[in-house]
Design an enzyme around this catalytic site. Structure first.
Site, PDB file in Angstrom:
ATOM      1  CG  ASP A  61      -2.474   0.975   1.125  1.00  0.00           C
ATOM      2  OD1 ASP A  61      -2.924   0.651   1.288  1.00  0.00           O
ATOM      3  OD2 ASP A  61      -1.874   2.030   1.143  1.00  0.00           O
ATOM      4  CG  HIS A  76      -8.460  -3.276  -2.415  1.00  0.00           C
ATOM      5  ND1 HIS A  76      -9.467  -2.089  -3.248  1.00  0.00           N
ATOM      6  CD2 HIS A  76      -8.731  -2.263  -1.012  1.00  0.00           C
ATOM      7  CE1 HIS A  76      -9.991  -0.816  -1.955  1.00  0.00           C
ATOM      8  NE2 HIS A  76      -9.056  -0.608  -1.586  1.00  0.00           N
TER       9      HIS A  76
END
Ligand code: DGP
Length: 122
Positions: free
Chosen positions: A31, A101
């Site tokens: 991320d 996700h």
């Protein structure tokens, strides 16, 4: 709702990402705005927008997101210590990228519950 997102560009290698796992159906990468020492995103290559858009035919790939999460946890050595997997859905869930996700967070004891007061947009 299944419009291309920034994650489609990561799948297509149009923008860079720190990719940690890939197979025919799934991609996992770091991320860009980590919320824990380890913060990965595991996504289906199929552009499913939200949890609300998962269909019965998607059940196999959605389940695969979790087995990939467990594999990464084992490979990286934090499976026994523990970790969190979470999917945010739509605005109240805090979703900002509309390509399904699974967040995988690890590396320290994680706080719970996640609720924080937030002023909803008008
Ligand atoms: P969510 O809020 O659940 O929709 O999570 C979206 C996450 O995606 C957020 O934690 C930040 C991350 N993110 C957004 N844009 C990019 C990007 O361009 N690259 C990477 N690696 N992560 C991104």
């Amino acid at each position: 709702m299944n419009q291309p997102t920034i994650f489609s560009k990561i799948i297509d290698r149009e923008i860079p990402a720190d990719i940690v796992y890939e197979d025919d159906d799934v991609l996992a990468f770091s991320d860009v705005n980590p919320q824990a020492p380890v913060h990965l995103l595991i996504i289906p290559k199929k552009p499913i927008a939200t949890v609300n858009d998962i269909t019965p035919e998607d059940e196999k790939v959605v389940g695969h997101l979790f087995t990939v999460a467990a594999k990464i946890a084992a490979d990286k050595g934090f499976a026994a210590d523990g970790y969190r997997v979470v999917m945010n859905c739509n605005d109240d869930g805090g979703q900002t990228v509309y390509h399904l996700h699974l967040h995988l967070l690890a590396g320290k004891p994680l706080g719970w519950p996640p609720y924080q007061e937030r002023i909803k947009r008008a």
